[in-house]
Scaffold this active site. Structure first.
Site, PDB file in Angstrom:
ATOM      1  N   THR A  48     -29.482 -92.121 -65.238  1.00  0.00           N
ATOM      2  CA  THR A  48     -30.072 -92.330 -66.349  1.00  0.00           C
ATOM      3  C   THR A  48     -29.533 -93.567 -67.133  1.00  0.00           C
ATOM      4  O   THR A  48     -30.147 -94.232 -67.752  1.00  0.00           O
ATOM      5  CB  THR A  48     -29.759 -91.111 -67.428  1.00  0.00           C
ATOM      6  OG1 THR A  48     -30.215 -90.002 -66.713  1.00  0.00           O
ATOM      7  CG2 THR A  48     -30.384 -91.161 -68.634  1.00  0.00           C
ATOM      8  N   TYR A 137     -21.680 -86.793 -55.846  1.00  0.00           N
ATOM      9  CA  TYR A 137     -22.742 -86.889 -56.459  1.00  0.00           C
ATOM     10  C   TYR A 137     -23.932 -87.150 -55.533  1.00  0.00           C
ATOM     11  O   TYR A 137     -24.003 -87.965 -54.816  1.00  0.00           O
ATOM     12  CB  TYR A 137     -22.815 -88.294 -57.620  1.00  0.00           C
ATOM     13  CG  TYR A 137     -24.129 -88.726 -58.279  1.00  0.00           C
ATOM     14  CD1 TYR A 137     -25.149 -87.733 -58.369  1.00  0.00           C
ATOM     15  CD2 TYR A 137     -24.125 -89.596 -58.905  1.00  0.00           C
ATOM     16  CE1 TYR A 137     -26.070 -88.142 -58.980  1.00  0.00           C
ATOM     17  CE2 TYR A 137     -25.189 -89.972 -59.706  1.00  0.00           C
ATOM     18  CZ  TYR A 137     -26.218 -89.185 -59.962  1.00  0.00           C
ATOM     19  OH  TYR A 137     -27.415 -89.488 -60.458  1.00  0.00           O
ATOM     20  N   LYS A 166     -21.702 -83.075 -58.587  1.00  0.00           N
ATOM     21  CA  LYS A 166     -23.047 -83.030 -59.358  1.00  0.00           C
ATOM     22  C   LYS A 166     -24.229 -82.910 -58.532  1.00  0.00           C
ATOM     23  O   LYS A 166     -24.281 -83.838 -57.507  1.00  0.00           O
ATOM     24  CB  LYS A 166     -23.324 -84.400 -60.066  1.00  0.00           C
ATOM     25  CG  LYS A 166     -24.534 -84.556 -61.040  1.00  0.00           C
ATOM     26  CD  LYS A 166     -24.618 -85.976 -61.590  1.00  0.00           C
ATOM     27  CE  LYS A 166     -25.988 -85.759 -62.548  1.00  0.00           C
ATOM     28  NZ  LYS A 166     -26.943 -86.484 -61.711  1.00  0.00           N
TER      29      LYS A 166
END
Length: 304
Positions: A48, A137, A166
């Protein structure tokens, strides 16, 4: 440190043309908005945050500014993953020296990587910041290479500072496999807003939400409902979150996140090419969608 709650995958404020970072004061305004809404952490320089489009110098400046402006109010997690490994190592060392609370490390991307190559990559980055918790991640839809539960077991054994991961995928079976592979004290944060309620119910300690970068209220209400055991309310908030995902593009239109913030009175600039700006019709759709959410009581702060 343990991570839980709604951790926002933040946008990176830029100039209107996306060519440069915005001034530090814009970061301050943005973080004050998020923390004022009640978020539990910020996750910077990720998908993001256009992390793959930022230079090494820019990523380091974002880290320094964020740590300074957040000022200990919530944890700061720096996405330090990069290609090549040497860049990720440098970013991890910098995050530690800058005062970040944790780092996340994206899987190597583009090239297919086997188990041994990924182990070497993660081990090198974790060793570069031994005092910081490290979060793996996993985002196979973007990065191609998926972390296996077996790799989690091996990394947990070899790297004592690997604290969690994540998981940016809607596969809840795999999320539970990660929890089992990580064992006691291993936090899995859900990165797919589409299954936020299911992920929390399955054992995720929180969510890293890109949609919350512009509309944190819905994700926060969902998390609070799950925590107090109100499943009916959590399901209602999940439906509203689906509306937010549709409005903002669910990470596939970063310009929509920035447009939504602008319409909320927080001008954070444009996106960096090859991302594109919104058309006038797309801008109006964002504005009308925000007004509708506000009218229905889902936005705590006024739409500008």
């Amino acid at each position: 440190m343990r991570l839980s709650g709604i951790v926002v995958a933040t946008i990176t404020p830029m100039t209107e043309d996306g060519a440069s970072l915005a001034g530090e004061q814009v970061f301050t305004t943005y973080y004050d908005f998020l923390i004022g809404a009640g978020v539990h952490g910020v996750f910077i320089c990720g998908t993001t945050g256009e992390g793959a489009l930022l230079s090494m110098d820019e990523r380091m400046r974002v880290t320094e500014w964020t740590v300074r402006q957040v000022a200990g109010r919530v944890p700061v997690i720096v996405q330090a993953g990069a290609m090549p490994t040497a860049h990720a190592v440098e970013l991890a060392k910098h995050a530690a020296s800058a005062g970040a609370n944790a780092i996340a490390v994206l899987t190597p991307y583009f090239y297919p990587m086997d188990h041994a190559a990924m182990f070497q990559h993660f081990q090198a980055v974790a060793a570069a910041a031994p005092a910081l918790p490290v979060y793996l991640y996993n985002i196979p839809s973007f990065a191609r290479n998926e972390i296996s539960p077996e790799l989690v077991v091996r990394l947990r054994t070899a790297c004592p500072n690997i604290a969690g991961m994540k998981h940016s995928d809607a596969n809840l079976v795999r999320l539970q496999e990660y929890l089992a592979a990580g064992g006691e004290g291993f936090d899995v944060l859900a990165g797919a807003d589409a299954v936020a309620v299911g992920a929390l119910a399955a054992g995720a300690s929180g969510c890293v939400s890109g949609n919350a970068s512009a509309i944190p209220e819905v994700s926060l209400a969902l998390y609070d409902a799950v925590r107090r055991g109100d499943l009916a309310a959590a399901r209602r908030q999940q439906q509203v979150l689906h509306e937010v995902r549709a409005l903002l593009g669910d990470g596939h239109s970063l310009a929509s996140f920035k447009a939504a913030l602008r319409h909320r009175g927080i001008p954070v600039g444009g996106v960096r090419a090859p991302h594109r700006a919104l058309t006038p019709d797309e801008e109006r759709r964002i504005e009308h969608g925000l007004a509708d959410l506000r009218r229905r009581g889902y936005l705590r702060t006024p739409v500008a």
